[in-house]
Design an enzyme around this catalytic site. Structure first.
Site, PDB file in Angstrom:
ATOM      1  CG  ASN A  13       9.448 -13.949   0.500  1.00 30.00           C
ATOM      2  OD1 ASN A  13       8.998 -13.639   1.842  1.00 30.00           O
ATOM      3  ND2 ASN A  13      10.801 -13.360   0.089  1.00 30.00           N
ATOM      4  CD1 TRP A  14       2.641 -13.453   1.270  1.00 29.51           C
ATOM      5  CD2 TRP A  14       1.984 -13.247   3.459  1.00 29.51           C
ATOM      6  NE1 TRP A  14       1.496 -14.321   1.292  1.00 29.51           N
ATOM      7  CE2 TRP A  14       1.085 -14.123   2.597  1.00 29.51           C
ATOM      8  CE3 TRP A  14       1.674 -13.026   4.842  1.00 29.51           C
ATOM      9  CZ2 TRP A  14      -0.017 -14.711   3.094  1.00 29.51           C
ATOM     10  CZ3 TRP A  14       0.509 -13.659   5.362  1.00 29.51           C
ATOM     11  CH2 TRP A  14      -0.361 -14.387   4.420  1.00 29.51           C
ATOM     12  CE  LYS A  15      10.399 -10.471  -1.758  1.00 25.11           C
ATOM     13  NZ  LYS A  15      11.162  -9.734  -2.847  1.00 25.11           N
ATOM     14  CG  HIS A 103      15.087 -13.448  -0.107  1.00 25.28           C
ATOM     15  ND1 HIS A 103      15.566 -12.356  -0.320  1.00 25.28           N
ATOM     16  CD2 HIS A 103      14.198 -13.931  -0.640  1.00 25.28           C
ATOM     17  CE1 HIS A 103      14.637 -11.840  -1.416  1.00 25.28           C
ATOM     18  NE2 HIS A 103      13.847 -12.796  -1.481  1.00 25.28           N
ATOM     19  CD  GLU A 105      14.120  -8.753  -1.055  1.00 20.22           C
ATOM     20  OE1 GLU A 105      13.287  -9.185   0.015  1.00 20.22           O
ATOM     21  OE2 GLU A 105      13.532  -8.708  -1.923  1.00 20.22           O
ATOM     22  CD  GLU A 175      14.044 -15.806  -4.614  1.00 15.70           C
ATOM     23  OE1 GLU A 175      12.834 -15.811  -4.957  1.00 15.70           O
ATOM     24  OE2 GLU A 175      14.476 -15.230  -3.754  1.00 15.70           O
ATOM     25  N   GLY A 181      11.685  -8.463  -8.032  1.00 19.77           N
ATOM     26  CA  GLY A 181      10.969  -7.413  -8.014  1.00 19.77           C
ATOM     27  C   GLY A 181      11.146  -6.246  -9.330  1.00 19.77           C
ATOM     28  CB  SER A 221       9.785 -11.029 -12.064  1.00 22.76           C
ATOM     29  OG  SER A 221      10.482  -9.538 -11.476  1.00 22.76           O
ATOM     30  N   GLY A 242       7.405 -13.455  -4.971  1.00 27.91           N
ATOM     31  CA  GLY A 242       7.383 -12.291  -3.962  1.00 27.91           C
ATOM     32  C   GLY A 242       5.913 -11.438  -4.232  1.00 27.91           C
ATOM     33  N   GLY A 243       6.187 -10.302  -5.165  1.00 27.11           N
ATOM     34  CA  GLY A 243       5.148  -9.620  -5.430  1.00 27.11           C
ATOM     35  C   GLY A 243       3.629 -10.183  -5.727  1.00 27.11           C
TER      36      GLY A 243
HETATM   37  P1  PGA Z   1       9.372 -11.272  -6.566  1.00 30.70           P
HETATM   38  O1  PGA Z   1      10.468 -11.622  -5.443  1.00 30.70           O
HETATM   39  O2  PGA Z   1       8.529 -12.361  -7.176  1.00 30.70           O
HETATM   40  O3  PGA Z   1       8.731 -10.007  -6.107  1.00 30.70           O
HETATM   41  O4  PGA Z   1      10.303 -10.795  -7.766  1.00 30.70           O
HETATM   42  C1  PGA Z   1      10.758 -13.097  -5.314  1.00 30.70           C
HETATM   43  C2  PGA Z   1      11.623 -13.269  -4.155  1.00 30.70           C
HETATM   44  O5  PGA Z   1      12.289 -12.232  -3.568  1.00 30.70           O
HETATM   45  O6  PGA Z   1      11.406 -14.064  -3.310  1.00 30.70           O
END
Ligand code: PGA
Length: 261
Positions: A13-15, A103, A105, A175, A181, A221, A242-243
């Site tokens: 997930n590149w966000k 998600h 966010e 998640e 993150g 993470s 994500g990251g």
């Molecule tokens: P993260 O994000 O790997 O940076 O913790 C995961 C996500 O939000 O899908």
């Protein structure tokens, strides 16, 4: 070990990162590095921003890549006066396979309720996209001891009135919000306990056959250094990353999770 009847999924997930030119460079690197054995073992999914989807599609099509992709969100509506929204049929036209829905966010910054998540799941299905539904508790909820109850109610809300034949191909991403993150990873046992609870819930809502097919991912993470022990849990079928997915080399190591320490 992950159940052999369910193909593992590694989803990046590149966000709101990676512009379309950077996306082209990233996809070319993946195309060059991934080999048939990688694709045979693990489904690789990318969730780029909307503005990158056409570039990603062009590379996947031109090079006949087995990488799949999806959108980070989808409108609950089919078409019309919804400024700023993107419909399922538009995503399907770009040959997206998945829509990431709910998600944390989006739940936190855009006030997405379980009702809206449910409407988006139905919109995805209507456009022949597979919903990848994100659920998980905040730190407060975990500390109060209600993590499982909270997460299962998100699952129930997301799947309200969704027929079983659509559920068995859906993906649920657990998640925990406190692990996204932050560098804080749930323990492999936490990931397993919640994944099993989700599978049992799906069995109650539908039946065991559906529950056995649904793929449940862990996210929060995930890195090359911790993916293997997470993937060793029997009810965890993959990761939503994500990251660490922003670096193609790191994401490649995650895709090759059995080779990691
Ligand atoms: P993260 O994000 O790997 O940076 O913790 C995961 C996500 O939000 O899908």
């Amino acid at each position: 070990m992950t159940n052999e009847n369910r193909q593992p999924v590694m989803a990046g997930n590149w966000k709101m990162n990676v512009n379309h030119l950077e996306a082209i460079a990233y996809m070319n690197k993946m195309a060059f590095s991934l080999v048939d054995a990688d694709y045979a073992r693990t489904e690789v999914v990318i969730f780029p921003p909307f503005t990158d989807l056409r570039s990603v599609q062009t590379i996947v099509d031109a090079d006949h890549l087995s990488i799949t992709y999806g959108a980070q969100d989808i409108s609950a509506h089919e078409a019309g006066a919804y400024t700023g929204e993107v419909s399922g049929s538009m995503l399907k036209k770009l040959k997206a396979k998945y829509a990431l829905i709910g998600h944390s966010e989006r739940r936190a910054h855009h006030n997405e309720s379980d009702e809206l998540v449910n409407a988006k799941v139905k919109a995805a299905i209507k456009s022949d996209l597979i919903p990848m539904i994100a659920v998980g508790e905040t730190l407060d909820i975990r500390q109060s001891g209600n993590a499982i109850e909270h997460t299962l109610s998100q699952v129930t809300g997301a799947l309200k009135d969704v027929r079983s034949n659509y559920v068995d191909e859906s993906v649920i991403a657990y998640e925990p919000v406190w692990a996204i993150g932050t560098g804080e990873v749930a323990t492999p046992q936490d990931a397993q306990d919640m994944s099993l609870a989700i599978r049992e819930k799906i069995s109650k809502l539908y039946n065991q056959e559906v529950a056995d097919k649904v793929r449940i991912l862990y996210g929060g993470s995930v890195k090359a250094g911790n993916v293997k022990t997470i993937m060793e849990q029997p009810d965890v079928d993959g990761a939503l990353v994500g990251g660490a997915a922003l670096d193609p080399d790191e994401f490649l190591r995650i895709i090759r999770w059995p080779d990691q320490p």
